[in-house]
Design an enzyme around this catalytic site. Structure first.
Site, PDB file in Angstrom:
ATOM      1  N   ASN A   8      29.790  20.415  -6.792  1.00 47.22           N
ATOM      2  CA  ASN A   8      28.950  20.045  -7.831  1.00 47.22           C
ATOM      3  C   ASN A   8      29.252  20.723  -9.591  1.00 47.22           C
ATOM      4  O   ASN A   8      28.080  21.535  -9.429  1.00 47.22           O
ATOM      5  CB  ASN A   8      27.633  19.924  -7.959  1.00 47.22           C
ATOM      6  N   LYS A  10      27.936  20.256 -11.768  1.00 51.16           N
ATOM      7  CA  LYS A  10      26.595  20.487 -12.989  1.00 51.16           C
ATOM      8  C   LYS A  10      26.795  19.699 -14.910  1.00 51.16           C
ATOM      9  O   LYS A  10      27.497  18.790 -14.755  1.00 51.16           O
ATOM     10  CB  LYS A  10      25.620  21.671 -12.791  1.00 51.16           C
ATOM     11  N   HIS A  95      19.235  16.246  -6.073  1.00 50.60           N
ATOM     12  CA  HIS A  95      19.146  17.666  -6.294  1.00 50.60           C
ATOM     13  C   HIS A  95      17.941  17.945  -6.702  1.00 50.60           C
ATOM     14  O   HIS A  95      17.252  17.734  -7.404  1.00 50.60           O
ATOM     15  CB  HIS A  95      20.275  18.209  -7.045  1.00 50.60           C
ATOM     16  N   GLU A  97      17.857  20.410  -9.289  1.00 44.64           N
ATOM     17  CA  GLU A  97      17.486  20.566 -10.578  1.00 44.64           C
ATOM     18  C   GLU A  97      16.965  19.053 -11.034  1.00 44.64           C
ATOM     19  O   GLU A  97      15.881  19.337 -12.187  1.00 44.64           O
ATOM     20  CB  GLU A  97      18.659  20.788 -11.212  1.00 44.64           C
ATOM     21  N   GLU A 165      20.139  22.851   0.425  1.00 48.57           N
ATOM     22  CA  GLU A 165      20.284  23.585  -0.641  1.00 48.57           C
ATOM     23  C   GLU A 165      18.582  24.031  -1.095  1.00 48.57           C
ATOM     24  O   GLU A 165      17.923  24.184  -1.874  1.00 48.57           O
ATOM     25  CB  GLU A 165      20.691  23.439  -1.987  1.00 48.57           C
ATOM     26  N   GLY A 171      22.126  29.594  -7.667  1.00 54.49           N
ATOM     27  CA  GLY A 171      22.767  29.882  -8.339  1.00 54.49           C
ATOM     28  C   GLY A 171      22.366  31.549  -8.342  1.00 54.49           C
ATOM     29  O   GLY A 171      21.990  31.771 -10.176  1.00 54.49           O
ATOM     30  N   SER A 210      25.075  29.377  -3.459  1.00 48.45           N
ATOM     31  CA  SER A 210      25.827  30.851  -3.938  1.00 48.45           C
ATOM     32  C   SER A 210      27.012  30.888  -2.833  1.00 48.45           C
ATOM     33  O   SER A 210      27.344  32.010  -2.154  1.00 48.45           O
ATOM     34  CB  SER A 210      24.876  31.930  -3.650  1.00 48.45           C
TER      35      SER A 210
HETATM   36  P1  13P Z   1      25.581  27.851  -6.685  1.00 50.68           P
HETATM   37  O1  13P Z   1      26.655  27.260  -5.958  1.00 50.68           O
HETATM   38  O2  13P Z   1      26.028  28.025  -8.219  1.00 50.68           O
HETATM   39  O3  13P Z   1      24.446  28.050  -6.110  1.00 50.68           O
HETATM   40  O4  13P Z   1      24.997  25.911  -6.695  1.00 50.68           O
HETATM   41  C1  13P Z   1      24.726  24.886  -5.479  1.00 50.68           C
HETATM   42  C2  13P Z   1      24.386  23.802  -5.684  1.00 50.68           C
HETATM   43  O5  13P Z   1      23.336  23.592  -6.305  1.00 50.68           O
HETATM   44  C3  13P Z   1      25.280  22.605  -5.791  1.00 50.68           C
HETATM   45  O6  13P Z   1      24.625  21.730  -5.853  1.00 50.68           O
END
Ligand code: 13P
Length: 249
Positions: A8, A10, A95, A97, A165, A171, A210
């Protein structure tokens, strides 16, 4: 079950960065054919370029979000059919976010997943608890509630992937322990089977949060982990490919 490793991206990368990333991944795939399914989800404006670049390569391309309606007056949004029309195979929905920044709730996520299914896409339905919910001992309860609310009636083992997640692991570099992941994936598998009966066994369950080149091997061997949804490390071709190669096959 064959693993799925999904990147992803983003809201990262200008055209040149993204094309360099995809070319690097293509070169790696040409060097050693992946033993798992590999998906990249670029920003939507780069999907056409990414699709053209991966033609004839096992790497597939997906979207990061879609609208719940098939078309209409929804300025700035993208329909699932548009993603399918450009050759996407998957779309991420729900997601954390988007749940946080766009106030998406379970019902809206389910409607988006249904839209993905109508367009012939696989919906990657994301869920996960917050740090506070985990501290309160409510992680399992929260994710089972999210799962029940976010799966549309059209969901089956072929058209739906579920990504766990935990928000506190995204992150942050704070990865869930294999024990935490095992517990939640066990609960999610049981809930999938209770909702979808035998189809629930066929839904791939991804872990995200992560995941990196160093921890992927162990996480990908946790029971009921059928792949990973990778954020930051998916922007680094060497790291992403190490994760692809770490998938059991
Ligand atoms: P990270 O791998 O940067 O922690 O992000 C995970 C994520 O949100 C994937 O959709």
């Amino acid at each position: 079950m064959k693993s799925l490793i999904a990147g992803n991206w983003k809201m990262n990368g200008l055209r040149a960065d993204s094309m360099a990333l995809i070319e690097a991944l293509k070169a790696k795939a040409a060097g050693s054919a992946p033993g798992c399914d590999v998906l990249v989800c670029p920003p939507s404006i780069l999907i056409a370029n990414a699709m053209a670049a991966v033609a004839g390569n096992p790497i597939t391309v997906g979207g990061q979000d879609c609208h719940a309606e098939d078309k209409g007056a929804f300025t700035g949004d993208i329909a699932a059919a548009m993603l399918a029309d450009f050759g996407c195979s998957h779309v991420i929905v729900g997601h954390s976010e988007r749940r946080r920044d766009h106030a998406e709730n379970d019902a809206q996520v389910a409607a988006k997943a249904a839209a993905a299914h109508r367009a012939g896409l696989v919906a990657i339905v994301c869920l996960g608890e917050s740090a506070e919910e985990r501290e309160q001992g409510r992680a399992a309860q929260v994710v089972t509630g999210q799962l029940a609310g976010s799966l549309p009636p059209s969901a089956n083992g072929a058209n739906t992937v579920v990504a766990y997640e935990p928000i506190w692991a995204i992150g942050t570099g704070k990865v869930a322990t294999p024990g935490d992941v095992a517990e939640i994936h066990d609960v999610l598998r049981a809930e999938l089977v209770s909702i979808l009966e035998s189809q629930g066994e066929a839904v791939r369950l991804l872990y995200g949060g992560s995941v990196n080149a160093a921890n992927a091997h162990e996480l990908l061997r946790v029971p009921h982990v059928n792949g990973a949804l990778v954020g930051g490390a998916s922007l680094k071709p060497d790291d992403f490919w190490t994760i692809v190669e770490a998938a059991p096959h």
